[in-house]
Design a protein around this motif. Structure first.
Motif, short mmCIF file in Angstrom:
data_model
loop_
_atom_site.label_atom_id
_atom_site.label_comp_id
_atom_site.label_asym_id
_atom_site.label_seq_id
_atom_site.Cartn_x
_atom_site.Cartn_y
_atom_site.Cartn_z
N ARG B 130 2.83 7.61 -4.94
CA ARG B 130 2.07 7.44 -6.18
C ARG B 130 2.88 7.96 -7.37
NH1 ARG B 130 -3.59 8.78 -4.48
NH2 ARG B 130 -3.90 6.57 -4.07
N LEU B 132 6.17 8.56 -7.46
CA LEU B 132 7.42 7.82 -7.59
C LEU B 132 7.20 6.49 -8.29
CD1 LEU B 132 9.32 9.66 -6.56
CD2 LEU B 132 9.32 8.56 -4.34
N ARG B 133 6.08 5.90 -8.04
CA ARG B 133 5.77 4.63 -8.65
C ARG B 133 5.81 4.75 -10.17
NH1 ARG B 133 1.71 0.53 -8.87
NH2 ARG B 133 -0.14 1.67 -8.25
N GLY B 134 5.45 5.90 -10.65
CA GLY B 134 5.45 6.14 -12.09
C GLY B 134 6.83 6.05 -12.71
N ARG B 136 8.82 3.79 -12.05
CA ARG B 136 9.14 2.37 -12.02
C ARG B 136 10.51 2.12 -11.41
NH1 ARG B 136 4.61 3.00 -13.26
NH2 ARG B 136 3.41 2.09 -14.98
N GLU B 158 -2.09 -0.05 0.17
CA GLU B 158 -2.58 -0.51 -1.12
C GLU B 158 -1.62 -0.10 -2.24
OE1 GLU B 158 -4.49 -2.37 -2.46
OE2 GLU B 158 -4.42 -1.65 -4.54
N ALA B 162 0.51 -2.68 -4.48
CA ALA B 162 0.38 -2.74 -5.93
C ALA B 162 1.76 -2.63 -6.58
CB ALA B 162 -0.52 -1.61 -6.43
N TYR B 163 2.55 -1.76 -6.03
CA TYR B 163 3.91 -1.58 -6.54
C TYR B 163 4.69 -2.88 -6.41
CZ TYR B 163 8.81 -0.14 -6.49
OH TYR B 163 10.15 -0.05 -6.71
N ARG B 165 3.48 -5.90 -6.10
CA ARG B 165 2.92 -6.94 -6.99
C ARG B 165 3.48 -6.78 -8.39
NH1 ARG B 165 -2.05 -5.79 -4.56
NH2 ARG B 165 -2.62 -4.53 -6.36
N ALA B 166 3.74 -5.54 -8.76
CA ALA B 166 4.26 -5.31 -10.11
C ALA B 166 5.76 -5.55 -10.18
CB ALA B 166 3.92 -3.90 -10.55
N GLY B 167 6.33 -6.06 -9.11
CA GLY B 167 7.74 -6.43 -9.18
C GLY B 167 8.70 -5.51 -8.44
N ASP B 336 12.29 -12.58 -2.14
CA ASP B 336 10.88 -12.20 -2.03
C ASP B 336 10.42 -12.14 -0.59
OD1 ASP B 336 11.03 -12.95 -4.90
OD2 ASP B 336 11.09 -14.96 -4.00
#
Lengths: 356, 356
Positions: B130, B132-134, B136, B158, B162-163, B165-167, B336
């Motif tokens: 969570r 680390l996702r910040g 980017r 999840e 989400a990560y 999905r955001a690329g 992908d």
DNA sequence: TTGAAAGCGGTACCAA
DNA sequence: TTGGTACCGCTTTCAA
């Protein structure tokens, strides 16, 4: 085909359509509040927001899978949640243990650790520090032996100093010849004490396996050892001092070299670190010599595997994990004083150097 | 020297007067050009700037010790130069080797690596992802065994999804039961093959030292081993299956336990990984048993120290460094397709399991 | 308690 | 080739 309507480019739905991360703005809009309020909720001051809005914002954030953009926060706040760690190599248990300690301390302080590997190249190290500085970490910790005589030294000092002037804190591990806060491992003293104790066990004739003299750590240990022997009027023949890479492979090579040229009546081989010592033992074994019986071996560092080899390796214990912890804590407690924290070492005699 | 503009507030020279980092704005002003031009020079498109200005900007940047603020760049460009790595523990040679490979690949691609240690706690792991996702990061690499039966599993999926999905790209190492790109180590097959070869050497009676059944890696290896034995109609007594921590300490404890309860006519002890095996050997030695002579031992992973112990440890080689390299490269090559890259393993027989 | 708005340090488009 | 300027995502006064 189409009539002249300017159809908007259709998105490839379903494919990996990178659907940008939700932003605070999105959350605010979804929750029906201002961005400021959303910011307040999602961070410190929940207290000054109406209960109802808090819930609303939280719900929106969860729904949108919102994660604050750390870079944006950093830039807005003027400070980051990052600490940087530069090591010589991760594979070496010495560094990975130190890294473990440093990481633990950083995470305890809520910081994210960024790690870079310098591979014992001063140029690489300089470049790394330069890059790392761009992240505006709260601290930069450098671990690994300083390498003397390189012209990058001045540049490195300049770089670190600029970083410090800009408010960052620098901590060096084991490199006490640079003008920065240092967690200083007593390599010299430990090696000297090791020499004394080995003499006390009855050893008189030694060979030394060392790394390049440019490697400060290796040099200090060797000097300490030699000085320790000298107290007893014991010297080391020049031909019995072998130089090799500061790694297990180097130790292996040095061990072979010693075997090749003949150990003569050498009783004990001291290596500049444990992985080298372990390499030396393996080389000896391959040559039919039984370490601990036919020839004694000692190392430095007391890394974990030192007790797993047979015979267990005599070494000089360095509280590696604690060194890492200490370095990070020192860096984070920003007392401006650029002090040196001495770490004492501790000889551990094991079966690889039985009493003679 | 400088033009006599309104005297800036005097800094406390010498003291830790945090004198903010130079910004691009400062550089531009010093160089007498616009910020846009300075930006062009200090980054990609030097081509479209007059020679003279290039020099000017470069000089100003050097003089002011300018370092681009990576967070600012990230936010402006919409992308970072970061890759994230989550490991179970740095001290373990298994992970540090993988981390070494991953770091190398990342640095080759010009990325900075941020590393976090999950300490085998699923909750911690989730929290780390969570956070680390910040940052980017361009990629998040998770290594370490998946732990079954925890309710954080869904949350982790999840979060990672989400990560993605955001690329972002996600790569798992050795955890092929989550719906993400995976570098899959053939633990089952390697262990099964190991069983076959040990039977081929003449072994018939086995004990097993394993970690918690919830640890996927350990479980797969044990199942492979047991299935391999079953091919020959050989079973393992339940009382000879000991469970312990997935670490050297665990192996030590398990070894003692086996000695305590009596090994009976057991010929060989297989451990779920090398550090456990090494611990087991040490425990046996402490009890007066000579590994390789009185009792054979085998591990899994073929970490570096496996060849330094005596007798050298029979194991199943996993190309750890390459696994790390491969994972990072896979993550960075954003095709992908969420594919699984199988990594085959390779039995290495050594002196800890002599032919009987 | 809330929202508008001015940054934070850069990038990049656009017109000059 | 240049500079002006509108953002990027978030924080934090400042007024309301």
């Amino acid at each position: 085909m189409e009539d002249g309507s300017a159809a908007p480019p259709q998105q490839h739905e379903g494919a990996a359509a990178a659907q940008r991360q939700a932003t605070l703005h999105d959350v605010a809009r979804t929750a029906g509040v201002s961005q400021a309020t959303a910011s307040r909720v999602l961070n410190g001051s929940i207290r000054n927001v109406r209960q109802e809005n808090v819930a609303q914002v939280l719900a929106a954030a969860a729904e949108l899978d919102y994660t604050p953009h750390l870079s944006a926060q950093a830039i807005a706040r003027g400070t980051t949640n990052t600490a940087a760690l530069v090591v010589s190599g991760v594979d070496d248990p010495y560094f990975s243990t130190v890294a473990g300690g440093a990481t633990q301390a950083a995470e305890a302080a809520g910081l994210i650790v960024t790690m870079a590997v310098a591979d014992r190249s001063p140029e690489r190290e300089l470049q790394i520090v330069r890059t790392l500085r761009g992240m505006r970490p709260r601290a930069i910790i450098l671990t690994g032996s300083r390498i003397d005589g390189t012209d990058t030294r001045a540049a490195l000092i300049e770089e670190l100093d600029a970083y410090r002037r800009a408010g960052g804190s620098v901590v060096l591990i084991s490199q006490y010849d640079l003008p920065f806060c240092t967690v200083s491992i007593d390599n010299y003293g430990g090696a000297r004490q090791l020499a004394r104790e080995l003499v006390g066990l009855g050893y008189r004739r030694f060979a030394v396996v060392r790394a390049s003299a440019a490697l400060r750590t290796s040099r200090d240990r060797c000097e300490g050892f030699v000085d320790g022997l000298r107290e007893f009027g014991i010297g080391v023949e020049a031909r019995l001092v072998v130089e090799a890479e500061f790694s297990r492979r180097g130790g292996l090579a040095a061990g072979r070299e010693l075997v090749r040229q003949g150990l003569g009546d050498t009783e004990l081989v001291i290596a500049a670190n444990d992985v080298m010592a372990i390499g030396v033992m393996t080389a000896f074994r391959d040559a039919g010599l039984v370490p601990g019986r036919d020839i004694a071996v000692a190392g430095f560092g007391d890394i974990g595997p030192a007790v797993d080899v047979v015979p267990a390796l005599t070494s000089v214990a360095v509280p590696l994990r604690q060194v890492g912890l200490c370095a990070m804590e020192l860096a984070l407690s920003n007392d401006d004083v650029s002090r040196v924290v001495p770490i004492s070492t501790n000889v551990v005699l094991r079966d690889s150097t039985p009493r003679r």
